[in-house]
Design an enzyme around this catalytic site. Structure first.
Site, PDB file in Angstrom:
ATOM      1  N   CYS A 267       0.220   0.953  -2.178  1.00 20.50           N
ATOM      2  CA  CYS A 267       0.388   2.279  -1.567  1.00 20.50           C
ATOM      3  C   CYS A 267      -0.110   3.308  -2.570  1.00 20.50           C
ATOM      4  O   CYS A 267       0.483   3.461  -3.634  1.00 20.50           O
ATOM      5  CB  CYS A 267       1.847   2.523  -1.211  1.00 20.50           C
ATOM      6  SG  CYS A 267       2.167   4.143  -0.503  1.00 20.50           S
TER       7      CYS A 267
ATOM      8  N   CYS B  99      -2.242   9.358   3.649  1.00 23.51           N
ATOM      9  CA  CYS B  99      -2.261   7.953   3.242  1.00 23.51           C
ATOM     10  C   CYS B  99      -3.290   7.796   2.131  1.00 23.51           C
ATOM     11  O   CYS B  99      -4.493   8.007   2.362  1.00 23.51           O
ATOM     12  CB  CYS B  99      -2.597   7.051   4.424  1.00 23.51           C
ATOM     13  SG  CYS B  99      -2.706   5.293   4.010  1.00 23.51           S
TER      14      CYS B  99
END
Length: 297
Positions: free
Chosen positions: A87, A223
């Site tokens: 991530c 993101c």
């Protein structure tokens, strides 16, 4: 989850992509999917797009091979409780937290993840951008990926940035609809564990605008790996610059920057802010918890 109390936690975000951080250096928390989903619930828990459990590499079996290169391992979970390998925004927020909590000095920092080591740069200034070296995205195929929302369909590209992405370049981001459900992606066997889907408008001159539906989460304001995947897809579709290049990637939650070197390796940069700290009181063996003594960061 064992019935433990007074677990330090923090809440923070990178361009609106928010996370719950659990400080578990000795790896004593046994979090199952229900525990994580409950804690990430915006109605029943603290609320977050994902959970980042920080464990010393010497205390986590998945990080044993990286103990000589990194002190900390990022155990990343999606909001639905499923495990994630990488991530980008989460890694940058972890860097900010480790420095703010006094676990690591400002400057270079190596972080162990399920996708391998990631090198960060965390300035002493808490308002300065945090950068993470993301490596070179890969294009594992198959060549024909299709993303569909309602009656609209787009050709897409399968990009791996430590986690899977399906990237569709579109003329209008509104055509992606409300993104309350995951877009349909075919062929299904290309993503046996699901995928994150990006809808990208290429404005030219290194400027992209995105919406994203994250695997295991839903539509999120930003993101980090998705920004890298979008840049990789745009570069694949057109002539690649001979020199290192910079891309500004705009999301509903703000702007991230991608710098691409001559070998195609990407560095992701952007803001990372700690917004609250406190202790998490766990009331039973299933991870049901409440936040106590939370304060603005």
């Amino acid at each position: 989850m064992n019935a433990l109390t007074d677990i330090p936690f923090a809440k923070g975000h990178g361009t609106g992509n928010d996370f719950l951080i659990l400080d578990d250096p000795h790896g004593r928390l046994a979090l199952d999917a229900d525990d994580v989903a409950r804690l990430c619930s915006r109605r029943e828990g603290i609320g977050a797009d994902g959970l980042l459990r920080l464990v010393r590499t010497t205390a986590h079996p998945e990080a044993f091979t990286m103990t000589d290169q990194a002190e900390w391992f990022m155990d990343y979970r999606n909001a639905d409780g499923s495990e994630g390998a990488m991530c980008g925004n989460g890694a940058r927020l972890v860097g900010r937290y480790l420095v703010a909590a006094g676990h690591h000095p400002p400057g270079p920092l190596s972080l162990a993840t399920r996708a391998g080591l990631r090198d960060l740069t965390v300035p002493a200034d808490p308002h300065a951008d945090v950068a993470v070296a993301m490596g070179c995205p890969t294009l594992p195929g198959p060549a024909r990926i299709t993303v569909a929302v309602g009656e609209r369909r787009w050709r897409a590209l399968h990009v791996d940035v430590g986690n899977p992405h399906a990237v569709a370049v579109v003329k209008d981001l509104a055509h992606a609809g409300e993104l309350r459900e995951a877009p349909a992606v075919t062929p299904a066997n290309a993503y046996p564990h699901g995928t994150t889907v990006e809808f990208v408008r290429n404005l030219g001159s290194g400027h992209l605008v995105l919406r994203v539906h994250e695997r295991g989460v839903g539509e999120t304001p930003s993101c980090g790996t998705g920004a890298c995947a979008a840049v990789a897809a745009v570069r694949h579709r057109g002539p690649q610059p001979a020199e290192p290049s910079r891309y500004d990637v705009d999301f509903p939650g703000g702007r991230l920057r991608i710098d691409v070197d001559a070998d195609g390796a990407m560095t992701l940069s952007g803001p990372a802010q700690i917004t609250a700290r406190g202790t998490l009181g766990l009331r039973d063996g299933h991870g049901s918890g409440i936040a106590r003594a939370a304060a603005a960061g």
